[in-house]
Write a protein that holds these residues in place. Sequence first.
Motif, PDB file in Angstrom:
ATOM      1  N   UNK A   1       0.852  -1.191   0.000  1.00 56.46           N
ATOM      2  CA  UNK A   1       0.000   0.000   0.000  1.00 56.46           C
ATOM      3  C   UNK A   1       0.886   1.238   0.000  1.00 56.46           C
ATOM      4  N   UNK A   2       0.666   2.109  -0.981  1.00 53.98           N
ATOM      5  CA  UNK A   2       1.472   3.329  -1.080  1.00 53.98           C
ATOM      6  C   UNK A   2       0.568   4.539  -0.943  1.00 53.98           C
ATOM      7  N   UNK A   3       0.990   5.497  -0.128  1.00 53.63           N
ATOM      8  CA  UNK A   3       0.202   6.704   0.080  1.00 53.63           C
ATOM      9  C   UNK A   3       1.078   7.921  -0.128  1.00 53.63           C
ATOM     10  N   UNK A   4       0.431   9.028  -0.411  1.00 56.79           N
ATOM     11  CA  UNK A   4       1.173  10.274  -0.571  1.00 56.79           C
ATOM     12  C   UNK A   4       1.770  10.671   0.770  1.00 56.79           C
TER      13      UNK A   4
ATOM     14  N   UNK B   1      10.347  -0.603   8.577  1.00 57.62           N
ATOM     15  CA  UNK B   1      10.120  -1.376   7.358  1.00 57.62           C
ATOM     16  C   UNK B   1       9.338  -0.655   6.287  1.00 57.62           C
ATOM     17  N   UNK B   2       8.718   0.489   6.621  1.00 59.60           N
ATOM     18  CA  UNK B   2       8.031   1.217   5.560  1.00 59.60           C
ATOM     19  C   UNK B   2       9.066   1.816   4.618  1.00 59.60           C
ATOM     20  N   UNK B   3       8.666   2.030   3.382  1.00 61.02           N
ATOM     21  CA  UNK B   3       9.598   2.546   2.375  1.00 61.02           C
ATOM     22  C   UNK B   3       9.146   3.901   1.861  1.00 61.02           C
ATOM     23  N   UNK B   4      10.134   4.760   1.679  1.00 61.57           N
ATOM     24  CA  UNK B   4       9.878   6.091   1.141  1.00 61.57           C
ATOM     25  C   UNK B   4      10.364   6.131  -0.302  1.00 61.57           C
ATOM     26  N   UNK B   5       9.429   6.395  -1.213  1.00 62.82           N
ATOM     27  CA  UNK B   5       9.762   6.519  -2.634  1.00 62.82           C
ATOM     28  C   UNK B   5       9.858   8.000  -2.961  1.00 62.82           C
TER      29      UNK B   5
ATOM     30  N   UNK C   1      12.835  19.682  -2.400  1.00 64.72           N
ATOM     31  CA  UNK C   1      11.645  19.844  -3.222  1.00 64.72           C
ATOM     32  C   UNK C   1      11.050  18.556  -3.717  1.00 64.72           C
ATOM     33  N   UNK C   2      11.776  17.459  -3.609  1.00 65.92           N
ATOM     34  CA  UNK C   2      11.234  16.176  -4.076  1.00 65.92           C
ATOM     35  C   UNK C   2      10.067  15.729  -3.203  1.00 65.92           C
ATOM     36  N   UNK C   3       9.117  15.059  -3.834  1.00 60.20           N
ATOM     37  CA  UNK C   3       8.009  14.477  -3.097  1.00 60.20           C
ATOM     38  C   UNK C   3       8.392  13.122  -2.516  1.00 60.20           C
ATOM     39  N   UNK C   4       7.650  12.707  -1.485  1.00 65.20           N
ATOM     40  CA  UNK C   4       7.876  11.411  -0.840  1.00 65.20           C
ATOM     41  C   UNK C   4       6.550  10.661  -0.795  1.00 65.20           C
ATOM     42  N   UNK C   5       6.523   9.478  -1.361  1.00 65.23           N
ATOM     43  CA  UNK C   5       5.372   8.589  -1.247  1.00 65.23           C
ATOM     44  C   UNK C   5       5.747   7.457  -0.300  1.00 65.23           C
ATOM     45  N   UNK C   6       4.895   7.195   0.681  1.00 68.93           N
ATOM     46  CA  UNK C   6       5.177   6.189   1.702  1.00 68.93           C
ATOM     47  C   UNK C   6       4.502   4.871   1.341  1.00 68.93           C
ATOM     48  N   UNK C   7       5.274   3.789   1.343  1.00 66.38           N
ATOM     49  CA  UNK C   7       4.760   2.449   1.054  1.00 66.38           C
ATOM     50  C   UNK C   7       4.841   1.593   2.314  1.00 66.38           C
ATOM     51  N   UNK C   8       3.725   0.996   2.696  1.00 69.06           N
ATOM     52  CA  UNK C   8       3.695   0.076   3.831  1.00 69.06           C
ATOM     53  C   UNK C   8       3.051  -1.230   3.394  1.00 69.06           C
ATOM     54  N   UNK C   9       3.828  -2.318   3.452  1.00 70.34           N
ATOM     55  CA  UNK C   9       3.210  -3.621   3.228  1.00 70.34           C
ATOM     56  C   UNK C   9       2.543  -4.069   4.528  1.00 70.34           C
ATOM     57  N   UNK C  10       2.001  -5.267   4.552  1.00 68.72           N
ATOM     58  CA  UNK C  10       1.271  -5.736   5.731  1.00 68.72           C
ATOM     59  C   UNK C  10       2.168  -5.749   6.958  1.00 68.72           C
ATOM     60  N   UNK C  11       3.402  -6.212   6.802  1.00 68.93           N
ATOM     61  CA  UNK C  11       4.314  -6.276   7.943  1.00 68.93           C
ATOM     62  C   UNK C  11       4.623  -4.891   8.486  1.00 68.93           C
TER      63      UNK C  11
END
Length: 220
Positions: free
Chosen positions: A1-4, A106-110, A163-173
């Motif tokens: 799941x990825x969110x802004x 464990x969450x990832x920042x894109x 200035x870059x944006x960050x999208x946060x991704x969290x899988x179930x874990x």
Amino acid sequence: MRSRGGRVVAVCVGEARDVVHADGRAERTAIDKRAVDGAVPVGAEGLDGDTQVDRRFHGGVDRAVYAYAQMDADHWAAALRRDVLPGMLGENLRVDGLDVSGARIGERWHLSGGVVLEVTAPRMPCRTLQGFLDVPDMIARFTSAGRPGAYLRVVVPGAIAAGEGIAVERDVDAVEAPSVADVMAWRKGATETERLRTLAGLAPLAADLRAWAAETLASR
């Protein structure tokens, strides 16, 4: 799941130098980081031009990048009655619009420039931070405030710019994992056995924290 998420306010680096703190203690440190212009290359062990002096607690692949939220910096600006500019808390990334201390292990920042970072650990307050800010009780205040910021490992290298944006991704874990603020509180307090088991088995967590949890469990 990825969110802004939020955005990068500043990218900060610092070189090691010898300092004498107000309490008279001398040390070599790179905590004094400054915002830089342009895109800064980042690899497995951190940003180009950024020195990591004490790699037991700061740096290496598990703590390659340190991020701090603008809202948490604003807290300290009010509490300390001074400006807290990007880099003053030793961070590499000052970010806005993101609850960094609430980030889950464990969450990832894109980042919009292509870099991917993974949350690994809280920042544990130390005498260097206390001495640099010249606040005698800063370790206790930083701990009790529950605003540690987050260390991250580099999953996909590249370059990072303000200035870059960050999208946060969290899988179930990651959704079920403790936050960095939780981990700091557990590490500093009397940790329950179940929490220690959680930390010992949490693969994305920094290796030294997993080892501490496993050793503490074994001693019980």
